[in-house]
Scaffold this motif. Structure first.
Motif, PDB file in Angstrom:
ATOM      1  N   UNK A 277      42.219  25.965  33.038  1.00  0.00           N
ATOM      2  CA  UNK A 277      42.646  25.506  34.355  1.00  0.00           C
ATOM      3  C   UNK A 277      41.540  25.767  35.366  1.00  0.00           C
ATOM      4  N   UNK A 278      41.288  24.777  36.226  1.00  0.00           N
ATOM      5  CA  UNK A 278      40.316  24.928  37.310  1.00  0.00           C
ATOM      6  C   UNK A 278      41.035  24.752  38.648  1.00  0.00           C
ATOM      7  N   UNK A 279      40.775  25.580  39.679  1.00  0.00           N
ATOM      8  CA  UNK A 279      39.996  26.822  39.575  1.00  0.00           C
ATOM      9  C   UNK A 279      40.885  27.954  39.053  1.00  0.00           C
ATOM     10  N   UNK A 280      40.317  28.835  38.290  1.00  0.00           N
ATOM     11  CA  UNK A 280      41.059  29.942  37.706  1.00  0.00           C
ATOM     12  C   UNK A 280      40.055  31.027  37.319  1.00  0.00           C
ATOM     13  N   UNK A 281      40.493  32.275  37.347  1.00  0.00           N
ATOM     14  CA  UNK A 281      39.564  33.366  37.036  1.00  0.00           C
ATOM     15  C   UNK A 281      39.075  33.307  35.590  1.00  0.00           C
ATOM     16  N   UNK A 282      39.926  32.786  34.683  1.00  0.00           N
ATOM     17  CA  UNK A 282      39.514  32.694  33.281  1.00  0.00           C
ATOM     18  C   UNK A 282      38.416  31.654  33.094  1.00  0.00           C
ATOM     19  N   UNK A 283      38.576  30.486  33.740  1.00  0.00           N
ATOM     20  CA  UNK A 283      37.533  29.459  33.643  1.00  0.00           C
ATOM     21  C   UNK A 283      36.252  29.921  34.329  1.00  0.00           C
ATOM     22  N   UNK A 284      36.396  30.672  35.405  1.00  0.00           N
ATOM     23  CA  UNK A 284      35.209  31.204  36.086  1.00  0.00           C
ATOM     24  C   UNK A 284      34.460  32.181  35.189  1.00  0.00           C
ATOM     25  N   UNK A 285      35.199  33.010  34.483  1.00  0.00           N
ATOM     26  CA  UNK A 285      34.587  34.012  33.614  1.00  0.00           C
ATOM     27  C   UNK A 285      33.944  33.397  32.378  1.00  0.00           C
ATOM     28  N   UNK A 286      34.657  32.448  31.730  1.00  0.00           N
ATOM     29  CA  UNK A 286      34.193  31.907  30.449  1.00  0.00           C
ATOM     30  C   UNK A 286      33.214  30.743  30.588  1.00  0.00           C
ATOM     31  N   UNK A 287      33.339  29.988  31.689  1.00  0.00           N
ATOM     32  CA  UNK A 287      32.499  28.795  31.861  1.00  0.00           C
ATOM     33  C   UNK A 287      32.068  28.683  33.315  1.00  0.00           C
ATOM     34  N   UNK A 288      31.205  29.574  33.711  1.00  0.00           N
ATOM     35  CA  UNK A 288      30.808  29.705  35.111  1.00  0.00           C
ATOM     36  C   UNK A 288      30.183  28.418  35.656  1.00  0.00           C
ATOM     37  N   UNK A 289      29.318  27.776  34.903  1.00  0.00           N
ATOM     38  CA  UNK A 289      28.646  26.574  35.403  1.00  0.00           C
ATOM     39  C   UNK A 289      29.643  25.450  35.676  1.00  0.00           C
ATOM     40  N   UNK A 290      30.566  25.225  34.732  1.00  0.00           N
ATOM     41  CA  UNK A 290      31.567  24.171  34.922  1.00  0.00           C
ATOM     42  C   UNK A 290      32.489  24.511  36.093  1.00  0.00           C
ATOM     43  N   UNK A 291      32.828  25.776  36.216  1.00  0.00           N
ATOM     44  CA  UNK A 291      33.666  26.225  37.332  1.00  0.00           C
ATOM     45  C   UNK A 291      32.963  25.942  38.665  1.00  0.00           C
ATOM     46  N   UNK A 292      31.661  26.166  38.711  1.00  0.00           N
ATOM     47  CA  UNK A 292      30.887  25.905  39.933  1.00  0.00           C
ATOM     48  C   UNK A 292      30.863  24.415  40.264  1.00  0.00           C
ATOM     49  N   UNK A 293      30.675  23.568  39.234  1.00  0.00           N
ATOM     50  CA  UNK A 293      30.719  22.112  39.451  1.00  0.00           C
ATOM     51  C   UNK A 293      32.051  21.716  40.084  1.00  0.00           C
ATOM     52  N   UNK A 294      33.128  22.263  39.533  1.00  0.00           N
ATOM     53  CA  UNK A 294      34.456  21.902  40.031  1.00  0.00           C
ATOM     54  C   UNK A 294      34.662  22.408  41.457  1.00  0.00           C
TER      55      UNK A 294
END
Length: 388
Positions: A277-294
């Motif tokens: 799920x974006x944004x979410x702390x898990x996505x931020x932790x596991x996939x930082x670059x994709x989280x930043x794009x989103x």
């Protein structure tokens, strides 16, 4: 309504990049153990990514059970489509036809989903000894309700069958392979009293995997004993469903095949798929670059148009983001505003995300869907549809 259907059909054709060939469907004979039936194969196939289904359509013998047994609509959809995705590695859509499960019926699956019973429990449930074929662990009713549920949770939530038919040289189709999905609980829910509060016991993945493999081995043995499946390869895949409160689906994590003339499973093949799920702390932790794009995309959207929340659901395969679906709820005050906003978002997609990701954006208001934007990998421009 007719206008909307015409627009929808045009959209499908544009997205698939081809025009349908409305030719006469091909008549074939479908062979089973005890009879033959006339059937038709549609000549038109949207894409070689999708299976054709023979006509007349035969619904699954367990139709409706998946809705009752799985935790959310997200899990239901992924359980069915994910199993079909795995099937493509075994049964090519160019050679095989899809049919919903015709071998396992509701009674069989219901009995399999039960716990094992003691003699007293069988009597209390009004069941025969032959019905004691539950694949979930026995509750010996010893100790507190908490202890009993922590010791022996319900692991197996549902069994899904998909059949794959193959065409022979004599214009006949017959069963060529079977896919079985076993939906497993990541959380076991229970009550201490009827209509009372619901408690939960989280099941660690390692435990779930071990129990799932034991259940799969027994399912393989039982399937091989069915006359309809004699000489038919069977693939069993394990699905870990999410909790009832999750807004992303669970995922398949491994599968194994029973060869045509075997009754035991081959080695387990891992599946590296997961939803975030974006944004979410898990996505931020596991996939930082994709989280930043989103997050950059989300901030650009909310900079100019107020929204109740931009959320995304990302699908990862082999730790690579391959598919992203974004929902944007907006309050519009006119069609011109909706069109302007849609064009703005379409531009943001091209500016903020890598071109190898497949992206779908659904823009909605209190009145329902307003616009759909789709960008396929490597495409220079997105497809945009404004609902009228």
């Amino acid at each position: 309504m007719k206008k909307w259907l015409a627009v929808a059909l045009a959209a499908v054709l544009l997205l698939t990049g081809c025009a349908p060939k409305f030719e006469k469907n091909k008549e074939v004979v479908q062979k089973t153990d005890d009879k033959t039936e006339k059937a038709f194969i549609p000549n038109y196939q949207i894409s070689n990514k999708y299976y054709r289904t023979i006509l007349p359509f035969k619904p699954s013998k367990t139709r409706g059970m998946v809705v009752a047994n799985l935790n959310s609509r997200y899990d239901i959809k992924e359980f069915e489509t994910g199993l079909m995705r795995i099937a493509k590695s075994e049964y090519s859509p160019e050679k095989y036809l899809f049919q919903e499960g015709q071998i396992l019926d509701k009674k069989t699956v219901s009995l399999w989903l039960n716990r094992k019973y003691t003699a007293k429990q069988l009597k209390d449930e009004g069941l025969e000894a032959s019905d004691n074929i539950g694949l979930n662990p026995l509750d010996d009713e010893k100790g507190s309700i908490d202890d009993r549920n922590k010791k022996n949770p319900i692991y197996l939530a549902h069994v899904l069958e998909q059949d794959y038919l193959v065409k022979t040289d004599k214009d006949t189709v017959k069963l060529g392979g079977v896919m079985i999905g076993l939906a497993l609980n990541s959380v076991h829910y229970y009550q201490k009293e009827k209509y009372g509060a619901t408690y939960e016991r989280k099941i660690p993945h390692k435990e779930l995997k071990a129990e799932g493999e034991k259940i799969a081995a027994e399912v393989a043995r039982r399937l091989r004993g069915m006359s309809e499946l004699k000489g038919i390869p069977v693939t069993i895949a394990l699905f870990e469903q999410e909790s009832k409160s999750s807004v992303v689906p669970g995922n398949f994590f491994e599968y194994a095949t029973v060869d045509a003339n075997s009754s035991s499973l081959n080695a387990w093949e891992p599946i590296k798929e997961k939803y975030y799920l974006f944004p979410d702390t898990t996505s931020e932790k596991d996939h930082r670059d994709d989280w930043t794009f989103f997050m950059n995309f989300k901030q650009d959207v909310e900079k100019y148009f107020s929204s109740n929340g931009v959320i995304g659901r990302g699908f990862y395969k082999d730790d690579q983001l391959t598919d992203l679906r974004i929902e944007i709820p907006i309050q519009f005050y006119g069609e011109a505003e909706a069109i302007g906003f849609t064009q703005y978002v379409a531009g943001l997609l091209m500016d903020n995300f890598p071109d190898y990701i497949s992206i779908e954006v659904n823009i909605t208001s209190v009145n329902g869907p307003e616009a759909l934007i789709e960008k396929k990998p490597k495409e220079k421009e997105p497809y945009v549809h404004i609902y009228k």
